[in-house]
Design a protein around this motif. Structure first.
Motif, PDB file in Angstrom:
ATOM      1  N   GLY A   1       6.173 -37.767 -31.602  1.00  0.00           N
ATOM      2  CA  GLY A   1       7.544 -37.945 -31.146  1.00  0.00           C
ATOM      3  C   GLY A   1       7.588 -38.901 -29.964  1.00  0.00           C
ATOM      4  O   GLY A   1       6.561 -39.209 -29.353  1.00  0.00           O
ATOM      5  N   PRO A   2       8.790 -39.375 -29.604  1.00  0.00           N
ATOM      6  CA  PRO A   2       8.888 -40.330 -28.498  1.00  0.00           C
ATOM      7  C   PRO A   2       8.449 -39.744 -27.158  1.00  0.00           C
ATOM      8  O   PRO A   2       8.016 -40.485 -26.269  1.00  0.00           O
ATOM      9  N   LEU A   3       8.551 -38.423 -26.998  1.00  0.00           N
ATOM     10  CA  LEU A   3       8.096 -37.818 -25.744  1.00  0.00           C
ATOM     11  C   LEU A   3       6.603 -37.530 -25.752  1.00  0.00           C
ATOM     12  O   LEU A   3       5.967 -37.458 -24.702  1.00  0.00           O
ATOM     13  N   ASP A   4       6.045 -37.351 -26.948  1.00  0.00           N
ATOM     14  CA  ASP A   4       4.618 -37.036 -27.046  1.00  0.00           C
ATOM     15  C   ASP A   4       3.729 -38.256 -26.821  1.00  0.00           C
ATOM     16  O   ASP A   4       2.592 -38.126 -26.386  1.00  0.00           O
ATOM     17  N   ARG A   5       4.234 -39.448 -27.134  1.00  0.00           N
ATOM     18  CA  ARG A   5       3.404 -40.655 -27.021  1.00  0.00           C
ATOM     19  C   ARG A   5       2.917 -40.903 -25.594  1.00  0.00           C
ATOM     20  O   ARG A   5       1.716 -41.053 -25.367  1.00  0.00           O
ATOM     21  N   PRO A   6       3.803 -40.956 -24.588  1.00  0.00           N
ATOM     22  CA  PRO A   6       3.284 -41.169 -23.225  1.00  0.00           C
ATOM     23  C   PRO A   6       2.468 -39.983 -22.717  1.00  0.00           C
ATOM     24  O   PRO A   6       1.525 -40.169 -21.944  1.00  0.00           O
ATOM     25  N   ASN A   7       2.823 -38.768 -23.157  1.00  0.00           N
ATOM     26  CA  ASN A   7       2.046 -37.601 -22.730  1.00  0.00           C
ATOM     27  C   ASN A   7       0.634 -37.653 -23.283  1.00  0.00           C
ATOM     28  O   ASN A   7      -0.329 -37.269 -22.609  1.00  0.00           O
ATOM     29  N   ASN A   8       0.489 -38.129 -24.520  1.00  0.00           N
ATOM     30  CA  ASN A   8      -0.837 -38.240 -25.126  1.00  0.00           C
ATOM     31  C   ASN A   8      -1.683 -39.260 -24.369  1.00  0.00           C
ATOM     32  O   ASN A   8      -2.866 -39.030 -24.104  1.00  0.00           O
ATOM     33  N   VAL A   9      -1.074 -40.365 -23.976  1.00  0.00           N
ATOM     34  CA  VAL A   9      -1.797 -41.384 -23.198  1.00  0.00           C
ATOM     35  C   VAL A   9      -2.200 -40.818 -21.840  1.00  0.00           C
ATOM     36  O   VAL A   9      -3.339 -40.982 -21.390  1.00  0.00           O
ATOM     37  N   GLU A  10      -1.274 -40.130 -21.181  1.00  0.00           N
ATOM     38  CA  GLU A  10      -1.601 -39.539 -19.879  1.00  0.00           C
ATOM     39  C   GLU A  10      -2.707 -38.502 -19.994  1.00  0.00           C
ATOM     40  O   GLU A  10      -3.551 -38.391 -19.101  1.00  0.00           O
ATOM     41  N   ASP A  11      -2.721 -37.736 -21.094  1.00  0.00           N
ATOM     42  CA  ASP A  11      -3.787 -36.757 -21.295  1.00  0.00           C
ATOM     43  C   ASP A  11      -5.146 -37.437 -21.393  1.00  0.00           C
ATOM     44  O   ASP A  11      -6.126 -36.969 -20.798  1.00  0.00           O
ATOM     45  N   ILE A  12      -5.226 -38.520 -22.151  1.00  0.00           N
ATOM     46  CA  ILE A  12      -6.505 -39.232 -22.286  1.00  0.00           C
ATOM     47  C   ILE A  12      -6.961 -39.772 -20.934  1.00  0.00           C
ATOM     48  O   ILE A  12      -8.133 -39.640 -20.556  1.00  0.00           O
ATOM     49  N   VAL A  13      -6.039 -40.342 -20.171  1.00  0.00           N
ATOM     50  CA  VAL A  13      -6.389 -40.901 -18.861  1.00  0.00           C
ATOM     51  C   VAL A  13      -6.839 -39.793 -17.913  1.00  0.00           C
ATOM     52  O   VAL A  13      -7.855 -39.918 -17.220  1.00  0.00           O
ATOM     53  N   ARG A  14      -6.095 -38.696 -17.884  1.00  0.00           N
ATOM     54  CA  ARG A  14      -6.452 -37.596 -16.968  1.00  0.00           C
ATOM     55  C   ARG A  14      -7.756 -36.919 -17.351  1.00  0.00           C
ATOM     56  O   ARG A  14      -8.556 -36.544 -16.488  1.00  0.00           O
ATOM     57  N   ILE A  15      -7.981 -36.720 -18.643  1.00  0.00           N
ATOM     58  CA  ILE A  15      -9.231 -36.090 -19.078  1.00  0.00           C
ATOM     59  C   ILE A  15     -10.421 -36.989 -18.751  1.00  0.00           C
ATOM     60  O   ILE A  15     -11.470 -36.500 -18.313  1.00  0.00           O
ATOM     61  N   SER A  16     -10.274 -38.287 -18.918  1.00  0.00           N
ATOM     62  CA  SER A  16     -11.372 -39.200 -18.570  1.00  0.00           C
ATOM     63  C   SER A  16     -11.664 -39.149 -17.081  1.00  0.00           C
ATOM     64  O   SER A  16     -12.824 -39.163 -16.666  1.00  0.00           O
ATOM     65  N   LEU A  17     -10.616 -39.087 -16.269  1.00  0.00           N
ATOM     66  CA  LEU A  17     -10.824 -39.025 -14.822  1.00  0.00           C
ATOM     67  C   LEU A  17     -11.431 -37.692 -14.412  1.00  0.00           C
ATOM     68  O   LEU A  17     -12.326 -37.636 -13.567  1.00  0.00           O
ATOM     69  N   GLU A  18     -11.004 -36.602 -15.022  1.00  0.00           N
ATOM     70  CA  GLU A  18     -11.481 -35.276 -14.649  1.00  0.00           C
ATOM     71  C   GLU A  18     -12.914 -35.022 -15.119  1.00  0.00           C
ATOM     72  O   GLU A  18     -13.745 -34.544 -14.363  1.00  0.00           O
ATOM     73  N   ARG A  19     -13.212 -35.359 -16.349  1.00  0.00           N
ATOM     74  CA  ARG A  19     -14.516 -35.013 -16.914  1.00  0.00           C
ATOM     75  C   ARG A  19     -15.579 -36.075 -16.691  1.00  0.00           C
ATOM     76  O   ARG A  19     -16.759 -35.758 -16.542  1.00  0.00           O
ATOM     77  N   LYS A  20     -15.190 -37.338 -16.702  1.00  0.00           N
ATOM     78  CA  LYS A  20     -16.181 -38.424 -16.632  1.00  0.00           C
ATOM     79  C   LYS A  20     -16.124 -39.194 -15.322  1.00  0.00           C
ATOM     80  O   LYS A  20     -16.900 -40.126 -15.124  1.00  0.00           O
ATOM     81  N   ASN A  21     -15.173 -38.854 -14.438  1.00  0.00           N
ATOM     82  CA  ASN A  21     -14.971 -39.607 -13.194  1.00  0.00           C
ATOM     83  C   ASN A  21     -14.777 -41.090 -13.472  1.00  0.00           C
ATOM     84  O   ASN A  21     -15.329 -41.945 -12.789  1.00  0.00           O
ATOM     85  N   ALA A  22     -14.003 -41.379 -14.487  1.00  0.00           N
ATOM     86  CA  ALA A  22     -13.793 -42.760 -14.888  1.00  0.00           C
ATOM     87  C   ALA A  22     -12.309 -43.086 -14.893  1.00  0.00           C
ATOM     88  O   ALA A  22     -11.506 -42.305 -15.375  1.00  0.00           O
ATOM     89  N   VAL A  23     -11.999 -44.234 -14.329  1.00  0.00           N
ATOM     90  CA  VAL A  23     -10.631 -44.735 -14.371  1.00  0.00           C
ATOM     91  C   VAL A  23     -10.465 -45.463 -15.694  1.00  0.00           C
ATOM     92  O   VAL A  23     -11.202 -46.397 -15.992  1.00  0.00           O
ATOM     93  N   VAL A  24      -9.524 -44.989 -16.470  1.00  0.00           N
ATOM     94  CA  VAL A  24      -9.346 -45.515 -17.813  1.00  0.00           C
ATOM     95  C   VAL A  24      -7.880 -45.838 -18.011  1.00  0.00           C
ATOM     96  O   VAL A  24      -7.017 -45.075 -17.583  1.00  0.00           O
ATOM     97  N   TYR A  25      -7.615 -46.954 -18.606  1.00  0.00           N
ATOM     98  CA  TYR A  25      -6.286 -47.200 -19.140  1.00  0.00           C
ATOM     99  C   TYR A  25      -6.414 -48.137 -20.322  1.00  0.00           C
ATOM    100  O   TYR A  25      -7.385 -48.869 -20.459  1.00  0.00           O
ATOM    101  N   PHE A  26      -5.415 -48.038 -21.167  1.00  0.00           N
ATOM    102  CA  PHE A  26      -5.420 -48.847 -22.377  1.00  0.00           C
ATOM    103  C   PHE A  26      -3.983 -49.144 -22.762  1.00  0.00           C
ATOM    104  O   PHE A  26      -3.062 -48.430 -22.410  1.00  0.00           O
ATOM    105  N   TRP A  27      -3.808 -50.234 -23.465  1.00  0.00           N
ATOM    106  CA  TRP A  27      -2.494 -50.634 -23.921  1.00  0.00           C
ATOM    107  C   TRP A  27      -2.684 -51.496 -25.156  1.00  0.00           C
ATOM    108  O   TRP A  27      -3.751 -52.041 -25.392  1.00  0.00           O
TER     109      TRP A  27
END
Length: 127
Positions: free
Chosen positions: A69-95
């Protein structure tokens, strides 16, 4: 004094040349060991599996992109970014960029940025 044997000077000079040659050979062997160690450490520190996992999650996100859904798309991206920062200590972004025609197929370029403080990795994948 006129009949001194001077052949011994050549033996001393050859000994000196052999000693200098051995010194340079030992110096080269020592440096080659250091270069090999540095290269091996660089290979071991590269987070190959972390980047592979991140790529897998990003490709899964774009596979499910239409079903989200239109609300799930940015939330899914934020989840990937936050999980990468929390678990791997890595700054991640993609577009993703605008779709392009490549070899008769329409593919979308996906830019991935990964930085964990040691390794900086940027990639553009056409997916």
């Amino acid at each position: 004094m006129a009949c001194m044997n001077e052949d011994g000077q050549w033996i001393v000079l050859m000994g000196l040349l052999v000693a200098v040659g051995l010194f340079f050979l030992a110096l080269i062997i020592n440096q080659s060991a250091l270069v090999g160690q540095t290269t091996a450490e660089g290979v071991l520190e590269f987070p190959k599996n972390d980047i592979r996992d991140l790529r897998s999650e990003i490709f899964d996100h774009y596979d499910r992109y239409e079903s989200l859904g239109p609300l799930d798309r940015p939330n899914n991206v934020e989840d990937i970014v936050r999980i990468s920062l929390e678990r791997k200590n890595a700054v991640v972004y993609f577009w993703n960029g605008t779709p392009e025609e490549i070899s008769g197929r329409t593919l979308c370029p996906i830019h991935i940025h990964y930085y964990n403080g040691v390794t900086k990795y940027d990639e553009t994948v056409y997916y």
